[in-house]
Design a protein around this motif. Structure first.
Motif, short mmCIF file in Angstrom:
data_model
loop_
_atom_site.label_atom_id
_atom_site.label_comp_id
_atom_site.label_asym_id
_atom_site.label_seq_id
_atom_site.Cartn_x
_atom_site.Cartn_y
_atom_site.Cartn_z
N SER A 1 -21.28 51.73 118.29
CA SER A 1 -20.63 53.00 118.64
C SER A 1 -19.13 52.95 118.39
N LEU A 2 -18.58 51.75 118.24
CA LEU A 2 -17.15 51.61 117.97
C LEU A 2 -16.86 51.98 116.52
N LYS A 3 -15.73 52.59 116.30
CA LYS A 3 -15.38 53.06 114.96
C LYS A 3 -14.73 51.95 114.12
N SER A 4 -14.16 50.97 114.78
CA SER A 4 -13.45 49.90 114.07
C SER A 4 -13.64 48.58 114.80
N VAL A 5 -13.65 47.50 114.03
CA VAL A 5 -13.76 46.18 114.63
C VAL A 5 -12.59 45.91 115.58
N PHE A 6 -11.47 46.57 115.34
CA PHE A 6 -10.29 46.34 116.17
C PHE A 6 -10.39 47.02 117.54
N GLU A 7 -11.44 47.80 117.75
CA GLU A 7 -11.69 48.36 119.07
C GLU A 7 -12.41 47.36 119.98
N SER A 8 -12.97 46.33 119.39
CA SER A 8 -13.60 45.28 120.18
C SER A 8 -12.54 44.49 120.94
N ASN A 9 -12.94 43.93 122.09
CA ASN A 9 -12.02 43.13 122.90
C ASN A 9 -12.51 41.68 123.08
N MET A 10 -13.44 41.27 122.23
CA MET A 10 -13.92 39.88 122.31
C MET A 10 -14.20 39.38 120.90
N PHE A 11 -13.58 38.25 120.56
CA PHE A 11 -13.81 37.69 119.24
C PHE A 11 -13.98 36.18 119.30
N ASN A 12 -14.49 35.64 118.21
CA ASN A 12 -14.91 34.24 118.17
C ASN A 12 -14.48 33.61 116.85
N THR A 13 -14.24 32.31 116.87
CA THR A 13 -14.03 31.55 115.64
C THR A 13 -15.35 30.92 115.21
N ASP B 1 -22.97 37.29 114.64
CA ASP B 1 -23.53 38.47 113.97
C ASP B 1 -22.56 39.64 113.88
N GLY B 2 -21.46 39.62 114.65
CA GLY B 2 -20.54 40.76 114.64
C GLY B 2 -19.73 40.84 113.36
N PRO B 3 -19.05 41.95 113.14
CA PRO B 3 -18.26 42.13 111.91
C PRO B 3 -17.11 41.14 111.80
N ALA C 1 -1.70 33.57 112.61
CA ALA C 1 -1.63 34.72 111.72
C ALA C 1 -2.87 35.60 111.86
N ASP C 2 -4.02 34.98 112.02
CA ASP C 2 -5.26 35.74 112.16
C ASP C 2 -5.28 36.55 113.45
N VAL C 3 -4.85 35.94 114.54
CA VAL C 3 -4.82 36.64 115.81
C VAL C 3 -3.77 37.75 115.77
N ASN C 4 -2.63 37.48 115.16
CA ASN C 4 -1.61 38.52 115.03
C ASN C 4 -2.13 39.70 114.21
N TYR C 5 -2.89 39.41 113.18
CA TYR C 5 -3.49 40.48 112.36
C TYR C 5 -4.39 41.36 113.23
N PHE C 6 -5.20 40.72 114.06
CA PHE C 6 -6.08 41.48 114.95
C PHE C 6 -5.26 42.31 115.94
N LEU C 7 -4.27 41.69 116.57
CA LEU C 7 -3.47 42.40 117.59
C LEU C 7 -2.67 43.55 116.98
N GLU C 8 -2.11 43.33 115.80
CA GLU C 8 -1.32 44.38 115.14
C GLU C 8 -2.19 45.60 114.84
N ASN C 9 -3.40 45.36 114.37
CA ASN C 9 -4.30 46.46 114.05
C ASN C 9 -4.88 47.12 115.31
N LYS C 10 -4.97 46.35 116.36
CA LYS C 10 -5.52 46.89 117.59
C LYS C 10 -4.53 47.77 118.34
N TYR C 11 -3.27 47.32 118.38
CA TYR C 11 -2.30 47.98 119.26
C TYR C 11 -1.27 48.82 118.53
N ASN C 12 -1.22 48.76 117.19
CA ASN C 12 -0.23 49.55 116.47
C ASN C 12 -0.86 50.76 115.78
#
Length: 223
Positions: A125-137, A178-180, A212-223
């Motif tokens: 139902s989320l429009k973007s992966v950056f709307e998720s609040n849980m991620f994994n390596t 399995d997530g994006p 850098a990867d986490v910053n990429y996620f945060l920048e897209n999530k909050y900006n």
């Protein structure tokens, strides 16, 4: 804007978690780690975070929440690696009590329960992966190494003659790995590679790109 409050879920030695936390303390990642949860009471990550608290003047909460102290209820049936209902409830309450914004899995060897995923993870139902609040390596490229962990990922990579190795960060959903995909990095294989030598190089690459990867996620999530 206040820095997002991050909880880390981990099961192992904690070297990646240590690197991540130190990056936040140094200001390389605009976030604050407020909580670390391990499903194993003797996991090395606990000692590492305790040492960070002591030497870096931090106050990160450290908790053991696993099936040994939150066992399955009578009649509750679980597949290997699943959280018990009590374990899942304890994690949910702890994340809420600590006002956690984002949950980051760093070597967490359990399948996250559906209620935790529903609140923090990925769903269609989320429009973007950056709307998720849980991620994994994950120390491999997906979907080839889906469902594997540790050096087993590199065993599969070599055994199936993959042209390249690598690692990624992905949003957590209700299935294993399995997530994006959020970010992905490739690691060249050497002719004399063993699963262990390849695994060590992948881990070094993970640490190299983590901030850098986490910053990429945060920048897209909050900006």
């Amino acid at each position: 804007m206040a820095k997002p409050r991050i909880a880390i879920l981990a099961s192992g030695g904690g070297t990646t978690a240590e690197s991540f936390i130190e990056s936040t303390i140094a200001g390389k990642i605009p976030a604050e780690v407020v909580l670390v949860i391990s499903n194993l009471s003797g996991a090395g990550v606990i000692d590492k975070v305790q040492n960070i608290n002591k030497t870096k003047n931090q106050n990160i909460s450290i908790l053991h929440i696993g099936n040994s102290n939150y066992p399955a209820a009578p009649g509750e049936t679980l597949s290997p690696g699943e959280q018990t209902s009590a374990e899942e409830n304890a994690i949910l309450h702890t994340l809420s009590d600590n006002k956690v914004d984002i949950v980051f899995l760093l070597g967490y060897m359990k399948k996250v329960g559906g209620r935790v995923v529903s609140k923090y993870g990925w769903n269609k139902s989320l429009k973007s992966v950056f709307e998720s609040n849980m991620f994994n390596t994950h120390p491999g490229l997906l979907p080839v190494t889906k469902g594997l962990f540790g050096v087993k990922v590199q065993e599969k990579t070599l055994a199936t003659n993959q042209p390249i190795a690598g690692h990624c960060i992905f949003a957590v959903d209700n299935d294993y790995d399995d997530g994006p995909i959020i970010t992905e990095h490739k690691v060249k294989m050497l002719d004399n590679d063993t699963p262990r030598s390849l695994f060590e190089r992948v881990k070094e690459s993970e640490k190299k790109y983590l901030a850098a990867d986490v910053n990429y996620f945060l920048e897209n999530k909050y900006n």
